[in-house]
Design a protein around this motif. Structure first.
Motif, PDB file in Angstrom:
ATOM      1  N   HIS A   1       0.847  -1.191   0.000  1.00 23.52           N
ATOM      2  CA  HIS A   1       0.000   0.000   0.000  1.00 23.52           C
ATOM      3  C   HIS A   1       0.882   1.241   0.000  1.00 23.52           C
ATOM      4  N   ILE A   2       0.391   2.302  -0.629  1.00 27.32           N
ATOM      5  CA  ILE A   2       1.070   3.599  -0.599  1.00 27.32           C
ATOM      6  C   ILE A   2       0.027   4.656  -0.258  1.00 27.32           C
ATOM      7  N   MET A   3       0.297   5.445   0.755  1.00 32.99           N
ATOM      8  CA  MET A   3      -0.597   6.552   1.060  1.00 32.99           C
ATOM      9  C   MET A   3      -0.378   7.652   0.025  1.00 32.99           C
ATOM     10  N   LEU A   4      -1.440   8.014  -0.681  1.00 37.29           N
ATOM     11  CA  LEU A   4      -1.332   9.054  -1.701  1.00 37.29           C
ATOM     12  C   LEU A   4      -1.772  10.410  -1.172  1.00 37.29           C
ATOM     13  N   ASP A   5      -2.941  10.446  -0.572  1.00 35.28           N
ATOM     14  CA  ASP A   5      -3.510  11.733  -0.152  1.00 35.28           C
ATOM     15  C   ASP A   5      -4.200  11.559   1.192  1.00 35.28           C
ATOM     16  N   PRO A   6      -3.511  11.874   2.284  1.00 35.73           N
ATOM     17  CA  PRO A   6      -4.068  11.601   3.614  1.00 35.73           C
ATOM     18  C   PRO A   6      -5.156  12.577   4.045  1.00 35.73           C
ATOM     19  N   ILE A   7      -6.157  12.055   4.692  1.00 37.06           N
ATOM     20  CA  ILE A   7      -7.159  12.762   5.500  1.00 37.06           C
ATOM     21  C   ILE A   7      -7.676  14.051   4.871  1.00 37.06           C
ATOM     22  N   ARG A   8      -8.740  13.905   4.116  1.00 31.80           N
ATOM     23  CA  ARG A   8      -9.446  15.044   3.536  1.00 31.80           C
ATOM     24  C   ARG A   8     -10.913  14.990   3.933  1.00 31.80           C
ATOM     25  N   ALA A   9     -11.558  16.135   3.839  1.00 29.04           N
ATOM     26  CA  ALA A   9     -12.988  16.198   4.132  1.00 29.04           C
ATOM     27  C   ALA A   9     -13.781  15.823   2.885  1.00 29.04           C
TER      28      ALA A   9
END
Length: 274
Positions: free
Chosen positions: A193-201
Motif C-alpha cells: 500500500h502507498i498513502m497518496l492523499d491523507p485525510i481530507r474532508a
C-alpha cells in the motif's frame, strides 16, 4: 459492494477508476510538474508537528501507565485476584497495544521530511517513493524495527500496478484518504500500500487522484503550472523537496526519463539491477 482488491483494506469506502478526469485540481499538494513527471507532497509540516506532539504525549502517558502497572504488580497481594485486578490487566494489555501503534506514528512524523513527495513519470509509467518505513498500514511489525526509527522505503513502482481506493477514518468528521493499492501485475491481489492523499474532508480527496490520472493520460486538464513551483523551476523544486533526502542519484535522473529505453540506460549506467 466490496472492493475488488484483495485483501480489502480496513476502512474501505470505495474503489477509484483510472482514466482522464475533467475536474481541475483545486488543491495545494502538487509541488512540481513538467512534461515528464509530477510530484505531489503527502504531508503538511503543521500536521506533522501536531501529530508528533500528540504521539509523544501519548507515549509519555502510556509509559506512566505501564510503570504504574509493574509497581502495582510488585506490591500486590498475590493470594487472591479480584475484579479490579482483571480491569488493571485489561487496561495494561490495551495500553501495550496502543504503544505498539503510536511509536511508529511518532517515528513517521519525526523522521519524514519535505512533504514525502511521490513522483509520477508519465512517459515511462513509473512511480517513485522515498518515505519513512512507518508511513504505511502495517500493524504487525518485527520488534527489531523499533530500533530503526529512521528506516526508509525507497522504491520504484509501475503505474499499471497501482490502483486507487478511498478509505474512511470511521469518525463523525467524515474524513477520507486516498490509498494506492499495489497489486501483482495483471491481478487484483494486493501486495503493498502507498498513502497518496491523507485525510481530507468528503470528496476532496479525489482531486489529487483525478489530476494524476489526467496527467498520466496526457490530458490537458492537468496543467503542469498548477503547482507550488512552475515547470521552469525544477532546480528550486529539487533544492527544496529532493536534495539531501536520500533519493538515489539514478532515481533522480529517472524522474525525467522520456522512455523505457532511456530509463534502462540510466539504470545500466548506475549498475541498477532489478
Amino acid at each position: 459492494m466490496p472492493s475488488k482488491y484483495r485483501p480489502q483494506i480496513f476502512g474501505w469506502f470505495g474503489d477509484l477508476d483510472k482514466g482522464p478526469y475533467s475536474v481541475p485540481l483545486h488543491d495545494d499538494r502538487l509541488s512540481y510538474a513538467n512534461n515528464n513527471y509530477c510530484a505531489f507532497i503527502r504531508q503538511d509540516l503543521n500536521d506533522q508537528i501536531f501529530y508528533a506532539c500528540l504521539s509523544f504525549f501519548s507515549i509519555i502517558c502510556g509509559s506512566v501507565i505501564i510503570i504504574g502497572f509493574f509497581w502495582l504488580l510488585v506490591h500486590h497481594d498475590n493470594s487472591k485476584i479480584e475484579f479490579i485486578d482483571m480491569i488493571v490487566i485489561f487496561c495494561f494489555i490495551n495500553c501495550c497495544l496502543a504503544m505498539y501503534y503510536v511509536i511508529p506514528k511518532l517515528y513517521h512524523n519525526l523522521f519524514s521530511r519535505c512533504g514525502s513527495p511521490i513522483i509520477f513519470n508519465r512517459k515511462t509509467g513509473k512511480v517513485y517513493v522515498n518515505e519513512s518505513d512507518f508511513f504505511n498500514f502495517k500493524f504487525l511489525r518485527h520488534p527489531a524495527v523499533f530500533l530503526q526509527p529512521k528506516k526508509r522505503r525507497i522504491k520504484e513502482y509501475d503505474w499499471d500496478d497501482l490502483h486507487g481506493v478511498i478509505i474512511h477514518n470511521m469518525s463523525r468528521n467524515a474524513l477520507t484518504s486516498t490509498v494506492l493499492m499495489v497489486c501483482q501485475p495483471g491481478t487484483h491481489q494486493v501486495i503493498d500500500h502507498i498513502m497518496l492523499d491523507p485525510i481530507r474532508a468528503g470528496a476532496g480527496s479525489t482531486f489529487v487522484w483525478g489530476w494524476i490520472n489526467s496527467f498520466m493520460f496526457f490530458c490537458d486538464v492537468a496543467n503542469i503550472d498548477d503547482g507550488e513551483y512552475k515547470s521552469d523551476q525544477e532546480a528550486e523544486f529539487k533544492a527544496h523537496r529532493i536534495d539531501g533526502q536520500g533519493w538515489p542519484e539514478w532515481m533522480i535522473e529517472a524522474f525525467n526519463a522520456t522512455s523505457l529505453e532511456a530509463l534502462a540506460e540510466i539504470k545500466q549506467r548506475h549498475n541498477i539491477t532489478e
